[in-house]
Design a protein around this motif. Structure first.
Motif, mmCIF file in Angstrom:
data_model
loop_
_atom_site.group_PDB
_atom_site.id
_atom_site.type_symbol
_atom_site.label_atom_id
_atom_site.label_comp_id
_atom_site.label_asym_id
_atom_site.label_seq_id
_atom_site.Cartn_x
_atom_site.Cartn_y
_atom_site.Cartn_z
ATOM 1 N N SER A 31 0.807 -1.307 0.038
ATOM 2 C CA SER A 31 0.363 0.065 0.015
ATOM 3 C C SER A 31 1.083 1.542 -0.197
ATOM 4 O O SER A 31 2.272 0.960 0.779
ATOM 5 N N ASP A 32 0.236 2.048 -0.264
ATOM 6 C CA ASP A 32 1.200 3.520 -0.671
ATOM 7 C C ASP A 32 0.611 4.574 0.610
ATOM 8 O O ASP A 32 0.586 5.403 1.281
ATOM 9 N N ASP A 33 -0.634 4.263 1.849
ATOM 10 C CA ASP A 33 -1.094 4.765 2.496
ATOM 11 C C ASP A 33 -0.523 4.799 4.054
ATOM 12 O O ASP A 33 -0.076 3.965 4.763
ATOM 13 N N SER A 35 0.434 6.112 6.826
ATOM 14 C CA SER A 35 -0.199 6.707 7.711
ATOM 15 C C SER A 35 -1.290 5.239 7.941
ATOM 16 O O SER A 35 -0.876 5.160 9.810
ATOM 17 N N LYS A 36 -1.935 4.798 7.458
ATOM 18 C CA LYS A 36 -2.452 3.196 7.628
ATOM 19 C C LYS A 36 -1.660 2.573 7.785
ATOM 20 O O LYS A 36 -1.192 1.310 8.983
#
Length: 273
Positions: A31-33, A35-36
């Motif tokens: 993923s590129d998220d 904060s997640k």
């Protein structure tokens, strides 16, 4: 039977759950998220899954560099290596944290953990002790910087343990000369060892090895040197008993002293005659 069916169902359910968890973790990694990933890393950490937390944090660090969260993230990264016992990378990351955030509230803990990493890297006494010396230096520096720290007592205990390891290595090297029957070198090295480590717990053994080395030389000496060497053994025996009256080696020392006293008295009588 119903019991076997239940066990089979629980096993399959466990496999399915593991697969789902693995695939979810894989999705997170891809993923590129940022904060997640960061939130998930903290969740994995709380559950004791430090390796998974570490991999996620490693991906997140570049995204937060220069931001307020970076300080917490870099400390977290170093700590996740520490928890997985990867002490080389952990010490490197703690040092990185110390250089980057010298005024951090967690600087004291970081200094202690960086030193503690080398304590854990210190090998058995028989191996090269470079990491042991580094650990002692870093732990001593920590105590000098934070003498009233909650970690100071633990740091002192680790230093004592590491110093004992160095003493054992030196003692075993000195003892090795006796093993190969180089008795003169054994005596000299035990003298050097005792003077280098005056409070060592190996002192009793060192004095014993020195005595039995001197005994081998004295008993096999030429007549012109024998009496003086036997007299020296009597003095060494008295010294050992003065410091260690209930020495573990008493029986063997007494047996050897019977021979020493007998030979000494015989030589003395011959001189009179």
């Amino acid at each position: 039977t119903m019991v076997l069916k239940k066990i089979h169902f629980i096993f399959l359910f466990g496999i399915a759950l593991l697969f789902v968890n693995c695939s979810e973790y894989q999705k997170l990694l891809n993923s590129d998220d940022a904060s997640k990933k960061y939130r998930s890393a903290e969740e994995y950490y709380k559950k004791g899954e430090f390796r998974k937390a570490n991999r996620l944090i490693e991906q997140v660090i570049p995204k937060y560099r220069g931001k307020p969260q970076a300080e917490r993230i870099i400390f977290f990264f170093a700590d996740s290596y520490f928890k997985t016992k990867n002490y080389i990378l952990s010490s490197y990351q703690y040092e990185n944290f110390i250089k980057s955030y010298p005024k951090s509230q967690r600087i004291e803990e970081a200094q202690f953990r960086a030193a503690q990493c080398y304590y854990f890297l210190s090998p058995e006494y028989s191996l090269d002790q470079e990491d042991t010396y580094t650990a002692i230096d870093k732990l001593q520096l920590f105590i000098n910087l934070y003498p009233t720290s909650e970690y100071a007592e633990e740091a002192n205990q680790m230093i004592l343990e590491l110093q004992s390891k160095l003493e054992q290595k030196d003692f075993e090297i000195a003892k090795g000369y006796y093993t190969i029957r180089d008795y003169s070198a054994a005596i000299k090295s035990q003298d050097n060892f005792v003077s280098s480590f005056p409070g060592t717990k190996f002192r009793e053994q060192a004095l014993y090895v020195k005595f039995i080395s001197a005994y081998e030389i004295a008993i096999n000496s030429v007549l012109t040197k024998k009496q003086a060497r036997l007299k020296e053994l009597q003095q060494q025996y008295a010294t050992i008993l003065r410091y260690y009256p209930e020495t573990f080696f008493l029986e063997e020392l007494d047996q050897k002293m019977e021979v020493v006293n007998k030979e000494f008295n015989l030589l003395a009588q011959n001189q009179v005659n």
